[in-house]
Design a protein around this motif. Structure first.
Motif, PDB file in Angstrom:
ATOM      1  N   UNK A 172       6.327  -0.504  -0.420  1.00 12.52           N
ATOM      2  CA  UNK A 172       6.581  -0.843  -1.811  1.00 12.52           C
ATOM      3  C   UNK A 172       5.976  -2.189  -2.184  1.00 12.52           C
ATOM      4  N   UNK A 173       5.952  -3.108  -1.257  1.00 14.28           N
ATOM      5  CA  UNK A 173       5.584  -4.479  -1.583  1.00 14.28           C
ATOM      6  C   UNK A 173       4.087  -4.763  -1.424  1.00 14.28           C
ATOM      7  N   UNK A 174       3.398  -3.960  -0.654  1.00  8.45           N
ATOM      8  CA  UNK A 174       2.022  -4.328  -0.313  1.00  8.45           C
ATOM      9  C   UNK A 174       1.017  -3.329  -0.869  1.00  8.45           C
ATOM     10  N   UNK A 175      -0.076  -3.839  -1.414  1.00  9.88           N
ATOM     11  CA  UNK A 175      -1.174  -3.002  -1.888  1.00  9.88           C
ATOM     12  C   UNK A 175      -2.282  -2.917  -0.856  1.00  9.88           C
ATOM     13  N   UNK A 176      -2.123  -3.692   0.230  1.00 11.89           N
ATOM     14  CA  UNK A 176      -3.181  -3.735   1.244  1.00 11.89           C
ATOM     15  C   UNK A 176      -3.392  -2.377   1.901  1.00 11.89           C
ATOM     16  N   UNK A 177      -2.348  -1.535   1.927  1.00 14.42           N
ATOM     17  CA  UNK A 177      -2.491  -0.224   2.550  1.00 14.42           C
ATOM     18  C   UNK A 177      -3.494   0.624   1.778  1.00 14.42           C
ATOM     19  N   UNK A 178      -3.527   0.479   0.465  1.00 13.15           N
ATOM     20  CA  UNK A 178      -4.510   1.214  -0.332  1.00 13.15           C
ATOM     21  C   UNK A 178      -5.914   0.712  -0.044  1.00 13.15           C
ATOM     22  N   UNK A 179      -6.070  -0.621   0.023  1.00 21.43           N
ATOM     23  CA  UNK A 179      -7.392  -1.197   0.283  1.00 21.43           C
ATOM     24  C   UNK A 179      -7.891  -0.792   1.665  1.00 21.43           C
ATOM     25  N   UNK A 180      -6.965  -0.781   2.644  1.00 15.67           N
ATOM     26  CA  UNK A 180      -7.347  -0.428   4.011  1.00 15.67           C
ATOM     27  C   UNK A 180      -7.811   1.019   4.117  1.00 15.67           C
ATOM     28  N   UNK A 181      -7.212   1.906   3.310  1.00 18.27           N
ATOM     29  CA  UNK A 181      -7.546   3.331   3.386  1.00 18.27           C
ATOM     30  C   UNK A 181      -8.506   3.784   2.297  1.00 18.27           C
ATOM     31  N   UNK A 182      -8.983   2.850   1.483  1.00 20.18           N
ATOM     32  CA  UNK A 182      -9.875   3.216   0.394  1.00 20.18           C
ATOM     33  C   UNK A 182     -11.169   3.885   0.861  1.00 20.18           C
ATOM     34  N   UNK A 183     -11.823   3.403   1.952  1.00 20.54           N
ATOM     35  CA  UNK A 183     -13.034   4.111   2.400  1.00 20.54           C
ATOM     36  C   UNK A 183     -12.778   5.576   2.728  1.00 20.54           C
ATOM     37  N   UNK A 184     -11.622   5.854   3.358  1.00 25.56           N
ATOM     38  CA  UNK A 184     -11.280   7.243   3.694  1.00 25.56           C
ATOM     39  C   UNK A 184     -11.084   8.071   2.425  1.00 25.56           C
ATOM     40  N   UNK A 185     -10.397   7.488   1.441  1.00 26.13           N
ATOM     41  CA  UNK A 185     -10.183   8.195   0.177  1.00 26.13           C
ATOM     42  C   UNK A 185     -11.499   8.419  -0.561  1.00 26.13           C
ATOM     43  N   UNK A 186     -12.398   7.456  -0.492  1.00 23.58           N
ATOM     44  CA  UNK A 186     -13.685   7.624  -1.158  1.00 23.58           C
ATOM     45  C   UNK A 186     -14.519   8.716  -0.506  1.00 23.58           C
ATOM     46  N   UNK A 187     -14.367   8.897   0.814  1.00 25.36           N
ATOM     47  CA  UNK A 187     -15.018  10.036   1.471  1.00 25.36           C
ATOM     48  C   UNK A 187     -14.503  11.343   0.883  1.00 25.36           C
ATOM     49  N   UNK A 188     -13.170  11.403   0.701  1.00 24.59           N
ATOM     50  CA  UNK A 188     -12.587  12.586   0.052  1.00 24.59           C
ATOM     51  C   UNK A 188     -13.090  12.752  -1.368  1.00 24.59           C
ATOM     52  N   UNK A 189     -13.273  11.632  -2.086  1.00 28.06           N
ATOM     53  CA  UNK A 189     -13.775  11.709  -3.453  1.00 28.06           C
ATOM     54  C   UNK A 189     -15.193  12.282  -3.489  1.00 28.06           C
ATOM     55  N   UNK A 190     -16.011  11.941  -2.490  1.00 24.58           N
ATOM     56  CA  UNK A 190     -17.361  12.490  -2.424  1.00 24.58           C
ATOM     57  C   UNK A 190     -17.317  14.006  -2.227  1.00 24.58           C
ATOM     58  N   UNK A 191     -16.405  14.469  -1.382  1.00 25.02           N
ATOM     59  CA  UNK A 191     -16.244  15.917  -1.193  1.00 25.02           C
ATOM     60  C   UNK A 191     -15.787  16.572  -2.494  1.00 25.02           C
ATOM     61  N   UNK A 192     -14.854  15.909  -3.189  1.00 29.34           N
ATOM     62  CA  UNK A 192     -14.395  16.424  -4.475  1.00 29.34           C
ATOM     63  C   UNK A 192     -15.546  16.534  -5.465  1.00 29.34           C
TER      64      UNK A 192
END
Length: 437
Positions: free
Chosen positions: A221-241
């Motif tokens: 709840x308190x940290x946004x760093x988890x999103x930044x850390x996993x953003x490359x993985x999500x962007x890979x998914x976005x490319x597939x999308x």
């Protein structure tokens, strides 16, 4: 499939599917009036001209229109417990469906009210009527007539979208079908029945909605760093999308353009076949179409990947909508243009190529862009049948980190960045063509 045993199969499993259909009806019955009530409330600031509330409503509408319903549903279902709100899957499903469709309904209501001419207001003021009386007695009755058909269509879409609640564990018609498949292995027969029940339902409506864990949750709840850390993985998914959406939109548009053009000049048999194709695919939720595609090919001994099955299913689904848009655009070409071409001795093919299609293409650009927008968001449903893309990647990250809010909000932003430029382009084309045509 042994069609001689299909009747016995249907009699055996229809009661279970009927129970699932009752859940679907209940979800729709709760979501539809909720969406309509929220839509009315969202319409008030736009009609009244309140600047700040209107800006907030426009922002809400754009976010809802340009992010997939499935991701919004995941955000509520997995995210609310992180802030101490524990709602059941039915509540989250109903709320997600209602909030999504309220945005569309508010736009329909606003456009209906705006379609009532300014002279109606002036006439009411000329006879001494107050503003509220003019709105209630003159504007509202006319606006209600204008929005009746599009609101009915939106409510049918709402009913079909209730199939997505199966993704968060609601035992509705779609999930009931999957449960039967796991027991019987008869995937094709089951989803034929599911599709038929959805078709009946939409037709009726159309004719007539632990301590370590706590620590992890608090950190999420308190940290946004988890999103930044996993953003490359999500962007890979976005490319597939993006790849999946590109194939579906291009192939579906080509299919719809060809079928729509041929059917406009074809005989009664061809038109009847195209009408049946459009009716069936427009009356069945896209998630059910994906399940049909995913399970039907193996039933006939054809082994396809989840991606191939999803793409083929969505191409036919998008093609049905494009077909109708193309047919409508061709029908909108003035008959005088065709008569003039005939008087010049043009052959049918020449007339179609030189006169009809150039005008129809301009008229169909904006609807096809809106259909493309819909298709891009619906690619998120592919995760339900096991195709790895942005929504699937987001669920994997949430299962590892428990940071549902951060991840799904980030995914919504990614979808918004993908869809919003197309939405702007569609709006521009609508304005441009409305002035130029």
């Amino acid at each position: 499939m042994d069609w001689s045993q299909f009747g016995n199969f249907a009699v055996r499993y229809l009661p279970q599917l009927w129970n699932g259909m009752l859940v679907t009806i209940a979800v729709a019955a709760l979501a539809a009036p909720t969406a309509l009530a929220i839509g009315v409330l969202l319409t008030v600031p736009r009609v009244a001209g309140w600047r700040l509330p209107s800006a907030l409503v426009r922002a809400y509408v754009e976010v809802m229109r340009n992010t997939p319903l499935l991701v919004q549903m995941y955000l509520l279902f997995f995210g609310l417990p992180l802030v101490g709100i524990f709602w059941g899957e039915i509540t989250c499903g109903v709320l997600a469906v209602a909030l999504q469709h309220a945005a569309f309904l508010s736009e329909l209501l606003r456009s209906g009210i705006a379609a009532v001419g300014a002279k109606q207001w002036e006439a009411g003021q000329a006879i001494g009527m107050r503003r509220w009386a003019i709105f209630r007695q003159i504007v509202l009755p006319q606006a209600a007539i204008k929005v009746m058909a599009p609101v009915s269509n939106q409510l049918i879409v709402l009913v079909k979208d209730t199939s997505l609640v199966s993704a968060i564990g609601v035992l509705d018609l779609t999930l009931s079908g999957k449960v039967i498949i796991e027991r019987s292995g008869a995937s094709f027969e089951v989803f034929i029945l599911v599709a038929a029940l959805y078709l009946i339902l939409t037709s009726v409506i159309g004719a007539g909605c632990s301590s370590q864990r706590d620590a992890l949750l608090a950190e999420a709840r308190m940290s946004i760093s988890v999103l930044i850390a996993n953003l490359p993985y999500l962007l890979q998914g976005a490319l597939v999308t993006l790849w999946l959406a590109f194939v579906v939109v291009i192939a579906g548009t080509l299919l719809g353009a060809v079928v729509g053009t041929i059917s406009s000049g074809g005989g009664p048999i061809l038109r009847s076949l195209v009408t049946a194709y459009v009716f069936v695919f427009r009356g069945i939720p896209v998630l059910v179409v994906m399940f049909l595609g995913f399970y039907t090919f193996p039933a006939f001994g054809i082994r396809l990947s989840a991606y191939a099955a999803v793409m083929i299913s969505m191409v036919f689904y998008v093609g049905a909508f494009v077909t109708e848009a193309v047919r409508g655009a061709i029908a909108a070409v003035p008959t005088g243009q065709i008569a003039a071409a005939k008087s010049l001795g043009m052959r049918r093919l020449t007339m179609l190529r030189e006169v009809v299609l150039p005008q129809a293409a301009r008229l169909s650009i904006a609807p096809i862009l809106n259909i493309s927008l819909m298709a891009i968001k619906q690619t998120s449903y592919a995760s339900v049948v096991g195709a790895w893309e942005l929504s699937f990647a987001a669920r994997e990250v949430v299962e590892r980190t428990l940071a549902a809010f951060q991840i799904f909000l980030g995914v919504m932003v990614i979808y918004f960045l993908i869809c919003y430029p197309i939405s702007l382009l569609a709006n521009y084309c609508e304005r441009k063509l409305s002035f130029d045509h």
